[in-house]
Scaffold this motif. Structure first.
Motif, PDB file in Angstrom:
ATOM      1  N   SER A   1       0.649  -1.121  -0.260  1.00  0.00           N
ATOM      2  CA  SER A   1       0.246   0.166  -0.119  1.00  0.00           C
ATOM      3  C   SER A   1       0.915   1.184  -0.146  1.00  0.00           C
ATOM      4  CB  SER A   1      -0.907  -0.204   1.272  1.00  0.00           C
ATOM      5  OG  SER A   1      -0.945   0.809   1.083  1.00  0.00           O
ATOM      6  N   ASN A   2       2.261   1.059   1.030  1.00  0.00           N
ATOM      7  CA  ASN A   2       3.154   2.313   0.931  1.00  0.00           C
ATOM      8  C   ASN A   2       3.586   2.837  -0.639  1.00  0.00           C
ATOM      9  OD1 ASN A   2       3.068   3.056   3.547  1.00  0.00           O
ATOM     10  ND2 ASN A   2       3.938   1.582   4.033  1.00  0.00           N
ATOM     11  N   ASP A   3       3.407   1.434  -1.282  1.00  0.00           N
ATOM     12  CA  ASP A   3       4.178   1.725  -2.322  1.00  0.00           C
ATOM     13  C   ASP A   3       3.168   2.180  -3.738  1.00  0.00           C
ATOM     14  OD1 ASP A   3       6.832   1.307  -2.016  1.00  0.00           O
ATOM     15  OD2 ASP A   3       6.983  -1.017  -3.158  1.00  0.00           O
ATOM     16  N   MET A   4       2.154   1.360  -3.291  1.00  0.00           N
ATOM     17  CA  MET A   4       1.364   2.356  -4.124  1.00  0.00           C
ATOM     18  C   MET A   4       0.632   4.039  -4.027  1.00  0.00           C
ATOM     19  SD  MET A   4      -0.057   0.273  -6.684  1.00  0.00           S
ATOM     20  CE  MET A   4      -0.925   0.772  -6.751  1.00  0.00           C
ATOM     21  N   THR A   5       0.790   3.901  -2.548  1.00  0.00           N
ATOM     22  CA  THR A   5       0.197   5.891  -2.448  1.00  0.00           C
ATOM     23  C   THR A   5       1.519   6.928  -2.654  1.00  0.00           C
ATOM     24  OG1 THR A   5       0.646   5.503  -0.296  1.00  0.00           O
ATOM     25  CG2 THR A   5      -1.407   4.972  -1.172  1.00  0.00           C
ATOM     26  N   GLU A   6       2.887   6.283  -2.261  1.00  0.00           N
ATOM     27  CA  GLU A   6       3.634   7.322  -2.624  1.00  0.00           C
ATOM     28  C   GLU A   6       4.741   7.796  -4.267  1.00  0.00           C
ATOM     29  OE1 GLU A   6       6.825   5.595   0.488  1.00  0.00           O
ATOM     30  OE2 GLU A   6       5.558   5.995   2.413  1.00  0.00           O
ATOM     31  N   GLY A   7       3.565   6.552  -4.719  1.00  0.00           N
ATOM     32  CA  GLY A   7       4.532   7.543  -6.207  1.00  0.00           C
ATOM     33  C   GLY A   7       5.048   6.249  -6.728  1.00  0.00           C
ATOM     34  N   ILE A   8       5.748   5.574  -6.155  1.00  0.00           N
ATOM     35  CA  ILE A   8       6.955   4.324  -6.759  1.00  0.00           C
ATOM     36  C   ILE A   8       6.254   3.283  -7.772  1.00  0.00           C
ATOM     37  CG2 ILE A   8       6.402   2.978  -5.035  1.00  0.00           C
ATOM     38  CD1 ILE A   8       9.689   4.191  -6.316  1.00  0.00           C
ATOM     39  N   ILE A   9       5.098   2.589  -7.751  1.00  0.00           N
ATOM     40  CA  ILE A   9       4.522   2.093  -8.170  1.00  0.00           C
ATOM     41  C   ILE A   9       4.116   3.017  -9.501  1.00  0.00           C
ATOM     42  CG2 ILE A   9       2.669   1.330  -8.596  1.00  0.00           C
ATOM     43  CD1 ILE A   9       4.396  -0.344  -6.727  1.00  0.00           C
ATOM     44  N   ALA A  10       4.404   4.541  -9.714  1.00  0.00           N
ATOM     45  CA  ALA A  10       4.135   4.895 -10.731  1.00  0.00           C
ATOM     46  C   ALA A  10       5.053   5.671 -11.747  1.00  0.00           C
ATOM     47  CB  ALA A  10       3.052   6.106 -10.414  1.00  0.00           C
ATOM     48  N   ARG A  11       6.264   5.667 -11.066  1.00  0.00           N
ATOM     49  CA  ARG A  11       7.456   6.115 -11.727  1.00  0.00           C
ATOM     50  C   ARG A  11       8.152   4.313 -12.043  1.00  0.00           C
ATOM     51  NH1 ARG A  11      12.458   8.574  -8.543  1.00  0.00           N
ATOM     52  NH2 ARG A  11      10.889  10.419  -9.209  1.00  0.00           N
ATOM     53  N   PHE A  12       7.763   3.163 -11.635  1.00  0.00           N
ATOM     54  CA  PHE A  12       7.935   2.000 -11.855  1.00  0.00           C
ATOM     55  C   PHE A  12       7.918   1.900 -13.405  1.00  0.00           C
ATOM     56  CE2 PHE A  12       9.573   0.519  -7.493  1.00  0.00           C
ATOM     57  CZ  PHE A  12      10.899   0.681  -7.567  1.00  0.00           C
ATOM     58  N   ARG A  13       6.112   2.237 -13.599  1.00  0.00           N
ATOM     59  CA  ARG A  13       5.281   1.675 -14.940  1.00  0.00           C
ATOM     60  C   ARG A  13       6.311   2.698 -15.885  1.00  0.00           C
ATOM     61  NH1 ARG A  13      -0.167  -0.083 -13.680  1.00  0.00           N
ATOM     62  NH2 ARG A  13      -0.550   0.344 -10.827  1.00  0.00           N
ATOM     63  N   THR A  14       6.515   3.832 -15.511  1.00  0.00           N
ATOM     64  CA  THR A  14       7.613   3.956 -17.154  1.00  0.00           C
ATOM     65  C   THR A  14       8.905   4.243 -17.516  1.00  0.00           C
ATOM     66  OG1 THR A  14       8.576   5.930 -15.540  1.00  0.00           O
ATOM     67  CG2 THR A  14       5.910   6.558 -15.906  1.00  0.00           C
ATOM     68  N   MET A  15       9.241   2.979 -16.080  1.00  0.00           N
ATOM     69  CA  MET A  15      10.442   2.369 -16.579  1.00  0.00           C
ATOM     70  C   MET A  15      11.211   0.890 -17.859  1.00  0.00           C
ATOM     71  SD  MET A  15      11.872   3.196 -13.273  1.00  0.00           S
ATOM     72  CE  MET A  15      13.763   2.365 -12.546  1.00  0.00           C
ATOM     73  N   ALA A  16      11.655   1.107 -18.011  1.00  0.00           N
ATOM     74  CA  ALA A  16      11.804  -0.387 -18.966  1.00  0.00           C
ATOM     75  C   ALA A  16      12.330  -1.703 -17.708  1.00  0.00           C
ATOM     76  CB  ALA A  16      13.011  -0.619 -19.839  1.00  0.00           C
ATOM     77  N   ILE A  17      10.999  -1.723 -16.867  1.00  0.00           N
ATOM     78  CA  ILE A  17      11.773  -3.483 -16.848  1.00  0.00           C
ATOM     79  C   ILE A  17      10.267  -4.426 -16.390  1.00  0.00           C
ATOM     80  CG2 ILE A  17      12.387  -2.155 -14.258  1.00  0.00           C
ATOM     81  CD1 ILE A  17      10.460  -1.411 -12.775  1.00  0.00           C
ATOM     82  N   HIS A  18      10.372  -5.406 -15.936  1.00  0.00           N
ATOM     83  CA  HIS A  18       9.703  -6.692 -16.008  1.00  0.00           C
ATOM     84  C   HIS A  18       8.270  -6.087 -15.322  1.00  0.00           C
ATOM     85  CE1 HIS A  18       7.688 -10.428 -15.763  1.00  0.00           C
ATOM     86  NE2 HIS A  18       7.993 -10.689 -17.325  1.00  0.00           N
ATOM     87  N   ARG A  19       6.682  -5.915 -15.590  1.00  0.00           N
ATOM     88  CA  ARG A  19       5.963  -5.497 -14.733  1.00  0.00           C
ATOM     89  C   ARG A  19       5.488  -6.037 -13.569  1.00  0.00           C
ATOM     90  NH1 ARG A  19       2.554  -1.936 -16.704  1.00  0.00           N
ATOM     91  NH2 ARG A  19       0.068  -1.393 -15.696  1.00  0.00           N
ATOM     92  N   GLY A  20       5.874  -7.255 -14.316  1.00  0.00           N
ATOM     93  CA  GLY A  20       5.483  -8.091 -12.147  1.00  0.00           C
ATOM     94  C   GLY A  20       6.291  -8.239 -11.510  1.00  0.00           C
TER      95      GLY A  20
END
Length: 261
Positions: free
Chosen positions: A88-107
């Motif tokens: 939940s912290n990752d989802m609300t603090e914005g780090i997940i949004a940053r990961f979505r923009t990076m060239a990393i495997h989604r899962g």
């Protein structure tokens, strides 16, 4: 680099990230670990003699043998609450949004959380088990194969509850809500056969204790470590673990893959 190699590399990176977070901020894990330890000490040293007589034992050592398997399963349920909060912290603090923009495997983000949580949970179970041994728990009749089966059950149960906790963390608006949503992980063991046999419960309450994931897992672990009868509980425990793992996996991945609004 192949897709599999990329997934493994990124998942390893996310695993290291989550383990570093757990090492730098151990207070959450320690607070959650305190609950099963305190319950173990409370029931053994305050209620031990009375509870031992209630299950047909002769002294406190009989109740120690009875309660430790249940406390080990409760430790898993308690520890994975931290996973829900972390996700939940990752989802609300914005780090997940940053990961979505990076060239990393989604899962890889979810895999890192799940594997890291299972490792932490197994370590917590070992620590609580050590407390149980220190106060008198012994499993002298279990064979090497039974010990391996018991360890496998603990890991499988950890994996199942972790995926469910990840799903809870993803749908929670904040860390406090995630912790509240995951509270059944602690409450269900209290309504199982962890502390008293199901047969000694009121008739209207027995279905609540019987038809839930913790009771068959506890009875299976108890049978493996103490040589008591397992019966159909072994298949039920494995079935619950597989079912919860699939449910949590599809729930978490579907929620994680939703495009942010």
């Amino acid at each position: 680099m192949s897709s599999l190699s990329l997934a493994v590399r990124d998942s390893s990176t996310m695993l290291r990230r989550n383990l570093l977070h757990a090492r730098r901020y151990p207070s959450l894990t320690l607070n959650l670990l305190l609950t099963p330890v305190m319950l173990l000490l409370l029931f053994v040293y305050i209620f031990g003699d009375v509870m031992s007589a209630g299950i047909g034992g002769t002294d406190r050592s009989d109740y120690i043998a009875y309660i430790v398997p249940g406390i080990l399963l409760m430790t898993i349920g308690s520890t994975v609450i931290g996973t829900a909060v972390s996700v939940s912290n990752d989802m609300t603090e914005g780090i997940i949004a940053r990961f979505r923009t990076m060239a990393i495997h989604r899962g890889s983000v979810l895999v890192g959380h799940v594997v890291g949580s299972v490792i932490q949970t197994v370590m917590s179970v070992v620590l609580v088990g050590a407390v149980g041994v220190a106060i008198g728990f012994r499993s002298t009749d279990a064979t090497v194969l039974e010990w391996l089966a018991a360890f496998g059950l603990l890991v499988l149960f950890s994996l199942a509850l972790t995926w469910v906790a990840v799903g809870m963390g993803l749908v929670s608006p904040n860390a406090e809500a995630a912790g509240n949503n995951a509270m059944p992980m602690i409450l269900l063991p209290l309504l199982s056969s962890a502390f008293i046999p199901v047969d000694s419960m009121p008739g209207w309450f027995r279905p609540i204790a019987e038809y839930q994931p913790f009771t068959p897992a506890i009875e299976t672990l108890r049978g493996l470590l103490l040589g008591t009868e397992i019966g159909h509980n072994g298949w039920l425990a494995v079935g619950w673990c597989l079912g919860l793992t699939l449910l949590g996996y599809f729930w978490a991945t579907a929620r994680f893959n939703d495009d942010p609004k």
